[in-house]
Write an enzyme that holds these catalytic residues in place. Structure first.
Site, PDB file in Angstrom:
ATOM      1  CB  SER A  86      -1.865  -8.612  85.108  1.00  0.00           C
ATOM      2  OG  SER A  86      -3.007  -7.830  85.356  1.00  0.00           O
ATOM      3  CD  GLN A 107      -2.756  -8.746  89.735  1.00  0.00           C
ATOM      4  OE1 GLN A 107      -2.576  -8.571  88.533  1.00  0.00           O
ATOM      5  NE2 GLN A 107      -3.745  -8.145  90.386  1.00  0.00           N
ATOM      6  CE1 TYR A 109      -4.839  -4.760  90.980  1.00  0.00           C
ATOM      7  CE2 TYR A 109      -5.117  -5.246  88.653  1.00  0.00           C
ATOM      8  CZ  TYR A 109      -4.430  -4.632  89.673  1.00  0.00           C
ATOM      9  OH  TYR A 109      -3.330  -3.867  89.382  1.00  0.00           O
ATOM     10  CB  THR A 135      -2.747  -6.598  93.362  1.00  0.00           C
ATOM     11  OG1 THR A 135      -1.746  -7.351  92.688  1.00  0.00           O
ATOM     12  CG2 THR A 135      -2.337  -5.131  93.416  1.00  0.00           C
ATOM     13  NE  ARG A 144      -1.660   4.350  87.512  1.00  0.00           N
ATOM     14  CZ  ARG A 144      -2.232   3.154  87.355  1.00  0.00           C
ATOM     15  NH1 ARG A 144      -2.482   2.677  86.142  1.00  0.00           N
ATOM     16  NH2 ARG A 144      -2.535   2.411  88.402  1.00  0.00           N
ATOM     17  CE  LYS A 231       2.644  -6.274  92.181  1.00  0.00           C
ATOM     18  NZ  LYS A 231       1.801  -5.120  91.835  1.00  0.00           N
ATOM     19  CG  HIS A 255       0.459  -0.672  91.616  1.00  0.00           C
ATOM     20  ND1 HIS A 255      -0.362  -1.677  92.088  1.00  0.00           N
ATOM     21  CD2 HIS A 255       0.195  -0.579  90.295  1.00  0.00           C
ATOM     22  CE1 HIS A 255      -1.094  -2.153  91.089  1.00  0.00           C
ATOM     23  NE2 HIS A 255      -0.775  -1.502  89.984  1.00  0.00           N
ATOM     24  NE  ARG A 258       1.208   1.480  86.331  1.00  0.00           N
ATOM     25  CZ  ARG A 258       1.242   1.885  85.067  1.00  0.00           C
ATOM     26  NH1 ARG A 258       2.256   2.607  84.645  1.00  0.00           N
ATOM     27  NH2 ARG A 258       0.268   1.583  84.221  1.00  0.00           N
TER      28      ARG A 258
HETATM   29  C1  LIG Z   1       1.952  -0.989  82.565  1.00  0.00           C
HETATM   30  C2  LIG Z   1       1.793  -1.505  83.964  1.00  0.00           C
HETATM   31  C3  LIG Z   1       0.672  -2.265  84.283  1.00  0.00           C
HETATM   32  C4  LIG Z   1       0.535  -2.782  85.569  1.00  0.00           C
HETATM   33  N1  LIG Z   1      -0.535  -3.613  85.834  1.00  0.00           N
HETATM   34  C5  LIG Z   1      -0.595  -4.234  87.037  1.00  0.00           C
HETATM   35  C6  LIG Z   1      -1.588  -5.213  87.270  1.00  0.00           C
HETATM   36  O1  LIG Z   1      -2.405  -5.531  86.409  1.00  0.00           O
HETATM   37  N2  LIG Z   1      -1.597  -5.802  88.488  1.00  0.00           N
HETATM   38  C7  LIG Z   1      -0.697  -5.489  89.491  1.00  0.00           C
HETATM   39  O2  LIG Z   1      -0.740  -6.065  90.573  1.00  0.00           O
HETATM   40  N3  LIG Z   1       0.246  -4.571  89.267  1.00  0.00           N
HETATM   41  C8  LIG Z   1       0.341  -3.940  88.068  1.00  0.00           C
HETATM   42  N4  LIG Z   1       1.343  -3.049  87.836  1.00  0.00           N
HETATM   43  C9  LIG Z   1       2.356  -2.806  88.883  1.00  0.00           C
HETATM   44  C10 LIG Z   1       3.492  -3.823  88.762  1.00  0.00           C
HETATM   45  O3  LIG Z   1       3.055  -5.121  89.090  1.00  0.00           O
HETATM   46  C11 LIG Z   1       4.649  -3.500  89.701  1.00  0.00           C
HETATM   47  O4  LIG Z   1       4.194  -3.400  91.027  1.00  0.00           O
HETATM   48  C12 LIG Z   1       5.404  -2.230  89.335  1.00  0.00           C
HETATM   49  O5  LIG Z   1       5.467  -2.045  87.940  1.00  0.00           O
HETATM   50  C13 LIG Z   1       6.811  -2.338  89.923  1.00  0.00           C
HETATM   51  O6  LIG Z   1       7.548  -1.215  89.682  1.00  0.00           O
HETATM   52  P1  LIG Z   1       8.644  -1.063  88.495  1.00  0.00           P
HETATM   53  O7  LIG Z   1       7.866  -0.893  87.242  1.00  0.00           O
HETATM   54  O8  LIG Z   1       9.367   0.155  88.915  1.00  0.00           O
HETATM   55  O9  LIG Z   1       9.491  -2.326  88.496  1.00  0.00           O
HETATM   56  C14 LIG Z   1       1.508  -2.499  86.562  1.00  0.00           C
HETATM   57  C15 LIG Z   1       2.621  -1.728  86.234  1.00  0.00           C
HETATM   58  C16 LIG Z   1       2.770  -1.237  84.958  1.00  0.00           C
HETATM   59  C17 LIG Z   1       4.009  -0.440  84.631  1.00  0.00           C
END
Ligand SMILES: Cc1cc2nc3c(=O)[nH]c(=O)nc-3n(C[C@H](O)[C@H](O)[C@H](O)COP(=O)(O)O)c2cc1C
Length: 368
Positions: A86, A107, A109, A135, A144, A231, A255, A258
């Site tokens: 990330s 990745q 942003y 992303t 959140r 993504k 995501h 989230r």
């Molecule tokens: C703690 C955390 C931080 C995340 N940070 C990013 C990020 O910096 N960039 C991004 O594209 N997705 C981020 N995501 C989303 C993840 O890349 C991913 O899409 C998601 O966690 C997939 O779902 P899962 O946790 O159910 O496997 C984050 C997810 C979590 C849990």
């Protein structure tokens, strides 16, 4: 810290729905397939994968364990897979590239500061990141509410509650105090919003650009010399636009629930994206993948591979690099069992007919 990782946005309906959609899908196994062994290997964008599961980018992973993102990357490499680092990682992209040499993707942003974006791309290219993942589902952050309730901030504020939590988790606290990674590794020395103690949501909303559009993707396509992955795609028409903008692959993802709460499960969106662009590009799936059978189902629906977000972070929290490797080992083992019990000798044998036909028809009828 646990709630920051585990939580979703608002009522966390989409986070739960991601699991529910996998659970509701029924498998129709073949028997007596005469398998001596099953081969779970595949490739993505020409790069070999020992298991069709990569790790999604997760920001601020250094809060979980001092090894941080480099630990997750090493665990993925030990499993013969790829880590997507990330842009919002705790460690800088240079630190992760040198601490975990192996197949890493980067990745990105879209910061308001496009000069910084261009600089990050140059740094990622110079450090050997093999593909760029943009992303596209964070023009602003989904709220959140666990973070708000917990007073979770970056850098963390030392409150009485945080101190009490620290005292009751001595192993975490010792690691954290020895190698504190309290903020973002890639933005060191760059202007950050005034003051400290912002929630991750406030941080994102002050720095990321909500006006980002497809023209930005096209511009970045021109700046990045290598494969480009988009993504956060949840619809067929957006997948087609991503390919038109120059994507070599798309990740169907919400995501992990989230961002937009009440969005449909990403595995529900998968068949339409595969139908729209699966002939021209690779399609990967994340959000809710926890078991070998989930990987089998995603591949049966036409995904080339899956990604997992939270599972490797939990592995890291429990056991550093070894914990991450163990998570991947468990997933590989479960996939082997699921394939053997479904009569699939290789990932090429995992086809749509493994899923109950009425459910496939229903999924397809929900697509337009
Ligand atoms: C703690 C955390 C931080 C995340 N940070 C990013 C990020 O910096 N960039 C991004 O594209 N997705 C981020 N995501 C989303 C993840 O890349 C991913 O899409 C998601 O966690 C997939 O779902 P899962 O946790 O159910 O496997 C984050 C997810 C979590 C849990």
């Amino acid at each position: 810290v646990f709630d920051f990782v585990d939580g979703g946005s608002f009522d966390e309906i989409t986070t739960r729905r991601n699991r529910q959609a996998f659970e509701d899908m029924e498998l129709r196994p073949h028997v007596l397939a005469g398998l001596a062994d099953v081969d779970v290997s595949t490739s993505v964008l020409g790069q070999p994968l020992a298991i069709p599961v990569m790790a999604s980018p997760t920001g601020l992973t250094g809060l979980v364990h001092p090894e941080g993102e480099a630990g997750v990357a090493r665990g993925l490499h030990a499993a013969g897979s790829i880590y997507v680092l990330s842009a919002s990682a705790s460690y800088s992209l240079e630190e992760v590239a040198s601490g975990a040499p192996g197949p890493n993707w980067f990745q990105l942003y879209m910061w308001r500061d496009r000069g910084f974006v261009a600089e990050l791309l140059q740094r990622a290219q110079a450090s050997g990141y093999r593909a760029l993942v943009i992303t596209v589902d964070v023009p602003m952050a989904g709220s959140r509410e666990r973070d708000i309730r917990n007073g979770f901030s970056v850098p963390p504020r030392v409150t009485a509650k945080a101190l009490a939590q620290g005292l009751t988790h001595p192993r975490w606290s010792t690691g954290f105090l020895r190698t504190p990674h309290m903020t973002f590794g890639n933005t060191a020395g760059r202007p950050v919003p005034e003051g400290t103690g912002l929630t991750p949501t406030e941080y994102v909303n002050s720095l990321f650009d909500p006006t980002v559009g497809w023209d930005d993707v096209e511009r970045i396509r021109g700046l990045w010399n290598g494969p480009l992955v988009i993504k956060g795609i949840m619809r067929a028409d957006d997948a087609v636009r991503a390919v038109r903008a120059g994507a070599d692959a798309v990740i169907v993802s919400n995501h992990g629930g989230r961002q937009l709460d009440t969005a449909w499960a990403s595995v529900s969106a998968l068949p339409s994206v595969v139908e729209a662009v699966g002939q021209q590009t690779e399609v990967y799936l994340d959000s809710g993948v926890r078991r070998g059978t989930d990987v089998l189902k995603a591949l049966a629906l036409g995904a080339n591979a899956c990604l997992v977000g939270r599972p490797p972070v939990y592995g890291l929290a429990a056991g550093g690099t070894a914990g991450v490797a163990r998570v991947m080992e468990i997933l590989a083992k479960e996939l082997r069992v699921a394939m053997t019990l479904s009569g699939c000798a290789s990932v090429a044998d995992i086809t749509g007919d493994l899923l109950v036909a009425e459910q496939m028809t229903e999924l397809m009828s929900r697509q337009q």
